[in-house]
Design a protein around this motif. Structure first.
Motif, short mmCIF file in Angstrom:
data_model
loop_
_atom_site.label_atom_id
_atom_site.label_comp_id
_atom_site.label_asym_id
_atom_site.label_seq_id
_atom_site.Cartn_x
_atom_site.Cartn_y
_atom_site.Cartn_z
N GLY A 105 0.82 -1.21 0.00
CA GLY A 105 0.00 0.00 0.00
C GLY A 105 0.86 1.26 0.00
O GLY A 105 0.56 2.24 -0.69
N LEU A 106 1.95 1.23 0.78
CA LEU A 106 2.89 2.36 0.78
C LEU A 106 3.54 2.54 -0.59
O LEU A 106 3.72 3.66 -1.07
CB LEU A 106 3.97 2.14 1.85
N LEU A 107 3.89 1.41 -1.22
CA LEU A 107 4.51 1.47 -2.55
C LEU A 107 3.54 2.04 -3.58
O LEU A 107 3.94 2.85 -4.43
CB LEU A 107 4.96 0.06 -2.97
N VAL A 108 2.27 1.66 -3.48
CA VAL A 108 1.26 2.19 -4.41
C VAL A 108 1.13 3.70 -4.25
O VAL A 108 1.04 4.44 -5.23
CB VAL A 108 -0.10 1.49 -4.18
N CYS A 109 1.13 4.18 -3.00
CA CYS A 109 1.09 5.62 -2.75
C CYS A 109 2.29 6.31 -3.38
O CYS A 109 2.15 7.36 -4.03
CB CYS A 109 1.06 5.91 -1.25
N ALA A 110 3.47 5.72 -3.20
CA ALA A 110 4.69 6.31 -3.77
C ALA A 110 4.63 6.36 -5.29
O ALA A 110 5.03 7.35 -5.91
CB ALA A 110 5.91 5.50 -3.32
N MET A 111 4.09 5.30 -5.91
CA MET A 111 3.94 5.26 -7.36
C MET A 111 2.99 6.36 -7.83
O MET A 111 3.23 7.02 -8.84
CB MET A 111 3.43 3.89 -7.80
N GLY A 112 1.91 6.55 -7.08
CA GLY A 112 0.95 7.58 -7.43
C GLY A 112 1.54 8.97 -7.33
O GLY A 112 1.34 9.80 -8.23
N PHE A 113 2.28 9.24 -6.25
CA PHE A 113 2.92 10.55 -6.09
C PHE A 113 3.94 10.80 -7.21
O PHE A 113 4.00 11.91 -7.76
CB PHE A 113 3.61 10.63 -4.72
N ALA A 114 4.72 9.78 -7.53
CA ALA A 114 5.74 9.94 -8.57
C ALA A 114 5.10 10.19 -9.94
O ALA A 114 5.56 11.05 -10.70
CB ALA A 114 6.62 8.69 -8.63
N GLY A 115 4.02 9.47 -10.23
CA GLY A 115 3.39 9.60 -11.54
C GLY A 115 2.57 10.86 -11.71
O GLY A 115 2.29 11.27 -12.85
N SER A 116 2.17 11.50 -10.60
CA SER A 116 1.33 12.70 -10.70
C SER A 116 2.09 13.97 -10.36
O SER A 116 1.50 15.01 -10.13
CB SER A 116 0.12 12.57 -9.75
N SER A 117 3.41 13.88 -10.35
CA SER A 117 4.21 15.03 -9.95
C SER A 117 4.27 16.11 -11.03
O SER A 117 4.55 17.27 -10.74
CB SER A 117 5.64 14.59 -9.58
N GLN A 118 4.03 15.73 -12.29
CA GLN A 118 4.06 16.69 -13.39
C GLN A 118 2.65 17.19 -13.67
O GLN A 118 1.83 16.47 -14.21
CB GLN A 118 4.65 16.03 -14.65
N GLY A 173 -4.89 9.40 -13.61
CA GLY A 173 -4.88 8.03 -13.10
C GLY A 173 -3.98 7.87 -11.89
O GLY A 173 -4.33 7.19 -10.92
N ASN A 174 -2.83 8.50 -11.92
CA ASN A 174 -1.89 8.37 -10.79
C ASN A 174 -2.38 9.11 -9.55
O ASN A 174 -2.08 8.70 -8.42
CB ASN A 174 -0.52 8.88 -11.21
N LEU A 175 -3.14 10.19 -9.73
CA LEU A 175 -3.74 10.86 -8.56
C LEU A 175 -4.68 9.92 -7.83
O LEU A 175 -4.69 9.85 -6.59
CB LEU A 175 -4.49 12.12 -9.01
N PHE A 176 -5.45 9.16 -8.60
CA PHE A 176 -6.38 8.22 -7.98
C PHE A 176 -5.67 6.99 -7.44
O PHE A 176 -6.17 6.31 -6.54
CB PHE A 176 -7.46 7.83 -8.98
N LEU A 177 -4.47 6.70 -7.99
CA LEU A 177 -3.67 5.60 -7.47
C LEU A 177 -3.27 5.88 -6.02
O LEU A 177 -3.19 4.97 -5.20
CB LEU A 177 -2.43 5.41 -8.34
N ILE A 178 -3.04 7.15 -5.69
CA ILE A 178 -2.73 7.53 -4.31
C ILE A 178 -3.91 7.15 -3.40
O ILE A 178 -3.72 6.62 -2.30
CB ILE A 178 -2.44 9.04 -4.21
N GLY A 179 -5.13 7.44 -3.88
CA GLY A 179 -6.32 7.10 -3.10
C GLY A 179 -6.44 5.61 -2.86
O GLY A 179 -6.81 5.17 -1.76
N ILE A 180 -6.11 4.81 -3.86
CA ILE A 180 -6.16 3.36 -3.70
C ILE A 180 -5.15 2.90 -2.65
O ILE A 180 -5.44 2.05 -1.80
CB ILE A 180 -5.88 2.66 -5.05
N GLY A 181 -3.95 3.48 -2.69
CA GLY A 181 -2.93 3.12 -1.70
C GLY A 181 -3.38 3.46 -0.28
O GLY A 181 -3.18 2.67 0.65
N LEU A 182 -4.02 4.62 -0.12
CA LEU A 182 -4.54 5.01 1.19
C LEU A 182 -5.65 4.08 1.65
O LEU A 182 -5.76 3.76 2.83
CB LEU A 182 -5.03 6.46 1.15
N ASN A 183 -6.47 3.62 0.70
CA ASN A 183 -7.51 2.64 1.05
C ASN A 183 -6.88 1.33 1.51
O ASN A 183 -7.36 0.71 2.46
CB ASN A 183 -8.41 2.38 -0.16
#
Length: 234
Positions: A42-55, A193-203
């Motif tokens: 779950g932490l890794l998914v959050c990190a992926m989401g943050f990295a992908g939505s940074s731009q 998509g990556n913004l919502f990936l953060i939400g999935i990681g938090l879930n």
């Protein structure tokens, strides 16, 4: 036509294989290990989401996509419909109440469908007939399915059906809409998509209870925008 779906098919087979391994390894002594790995994932998914939505180069398009897409998802209650479908599948395919079948199906489907690799990999397969990204994603998804199924059970494996439909539709759609999909549009879709990936990681970490399925339409708003521009704004 069938060759376009090679990547999506391999991805789904790897999800099924990972789920089978996870279910076979699911023993009392291993379940706690699986739970801890699931939390770390779950932490890794959050990190992926943050990295992908940074731009956020196309902030107005991204903001409009979120507002319109989430409003549509909430209006049609996609999360509720998806959950009810998962419960029906649970009734059809398992009589056990010990495993959270619906939770496994929903979380796995959203995790495997939302993210830059699913989007860009499907677009790459449709436009250039290159399945490398989807096959690589399939390996990652297979490992993830193994870890998730140790905690959430066989419902994780049923996500392969929805992943195939989703990625297959994107792949075929990309092959038809190739002239409209500029780098800017693909970047906007990926960022949403990556913004919502953060939400999935938090879930997954049980920090939030975001209805992530209601966010799915937002990922297609940039494509609709490109189509409207092509048709009406020459």
């Amino acid at each position: 036509m069938l060759s376009l779906l090679t990547g999506a098919a391999v991805n789904c087979l790897l999800i099924l294989a990972g789920t089978l391994i996870g279910c076979l390894l699911n023993r009392k002594t291993l379940q706690k290990i699986g739970e801890r790995i699931f939390e770390a994932f779950g932490l890794l998914v959050c990190a992926m989401g943050f990295a992908g939505s940074s731009q956020l180069d196309h902030i107005y398009l991204i903001l409009a996509s979120i507002i319109i897409g989430v409003a549509l998802g909430e209006f049609f209650d996609l999360d509720g419909k998806f959950r009810r479908l998962a419960e029906k599948l649970q009734t059809l395919f398992t009589h056990s109440k010990d495993k959270p079948f619906a939770q496994g199906l929903i979380e796995a489907t959203l995790l495997f469908c939302i993210g830059s690799m699913a989007i860009i990999g499907s677009l790459e397969a449709g436009i250039n007939q290159n399945h490398t990204i989807l096959i690589t994603k399939g390996i990652i998804d297979g490992i993830s399915a193994c870890m998730m199924s140790m905690t959430l059970g066989i419902g994780v494996g049923f996500s392969a059906l929805f992943v195939f439909i989703y990625q297959g539709t994107l792949t075929l759609g990309a092959s038809l809409l190739q002239p409209l999909l500029s780098a800017d549009i693909i970047a906007a879709v990926s960022t949403v998509g990556n913004l919502f990936l953060i939400g999935i990681g938090l879930n997954m970490l049980k920090v939030t209870k975001i209805k992530a399925a209601n966010f799915l339409p937002a990922m297609f708003i940039p494509i609709m925008y490109a189509l409207i521009c092509h048709l009406f704004i020459k």
